[in-house]
Scaffold this motif. Sequence first.
Motif, short mmCIF file in Angstrom:
data_model
loop_
_atom_site.label_atom_id
_atom_site.label_comp_id
_atom_site.label_asym_id
_atom_site.label_seq_id
_atom_site.Cartn_x
_atom_site.Cartn_y
_atom_site.Cartn_z
N LYS A 123 0.90 -1.17 0.09
CA LYS A 123 0.00 -0.06 -0.16
C LYS A 123 0.85 1.29 -0.06
O LYS A 123 1.98 1.50 0.84
N LYS A 124 0.58 2.06 -0.88
CA LYS A 124 1.25 3.54 -1.01
C LYS A 124 1.45 4.17 0.39
O LYS A 124 0.26 4.42 1.01
N THR A 179 -3.91 3.87 -3.28
CA THR A 179 -2.80 3.29 -4.25
C THR A 179 -2.05 2.09 -3.90
O THR A 179 -1.60 2.05 -2.58
N TYR A 180 -2.28 0.94 -4.69
CA TYR A 180 -1.50 -0.15 -4.20
C TYR A 180 -0.38 -0.54 -5.36
O TYR A 180 -0.60 -0.16 -6.42
#
Lengths: 92, 92
Positions: free
Chosen positions: A42-43, A49-50
């Motif tokens: 995960k960001k 965002t992944y």
Amino acid sequence: MITIVAKFIVHKGQESAFLKLIEELGEASRAEDGNIEYVLHKKVDDPSTYCLIEKWKDQAAIDFHNNTPHFTGTVPKIVELAEVSIDLYEPV
Amino acid sequence: MITIVAKFIVHKGQESAFLKLIEELGEASRAEDGNIEYVLHKKVDDPSTYCLIEKWKDQAAIDFHNNTPHFTGTVPKIVELAEVSIDLYEPV
């Protein structure tokens, strides 16, 4: 070895559905002979965002993977839930 | 653990200069206590695109790394040679 870097920007409200599908796909993918690594990230500064970093023995392993029931049954659903960009790399 | 995915689209004719700098930076970075993995990859279908996948123990290790002489001395030169995008991720 081939490394796949798949980036997902998940549509609003679709995170839990996305995580469920990726977990199913991941479990089956890690069980494949040709798989070396299959980790979802995960960001740090953006929770929607992944990034999936996958390591496969070779292109034949990827071709096999892309034709498995867990891939063909799950990926079409995943791409409905997120904006996806996929890059294939080889270590230098 | 924090994974850094750094994508480089190297400007035309700058590949060997880019590879030399990344190799120098990589050697010194891998020697740091906080580093777990530091691997450069080349895109399978585009020879000017590279991806550096780095794994660090934690943010403190990254902060230390970002202040080392090898980082501060090399990175400004690297960003002259390529279009760079950097994402930080944590395993889910």
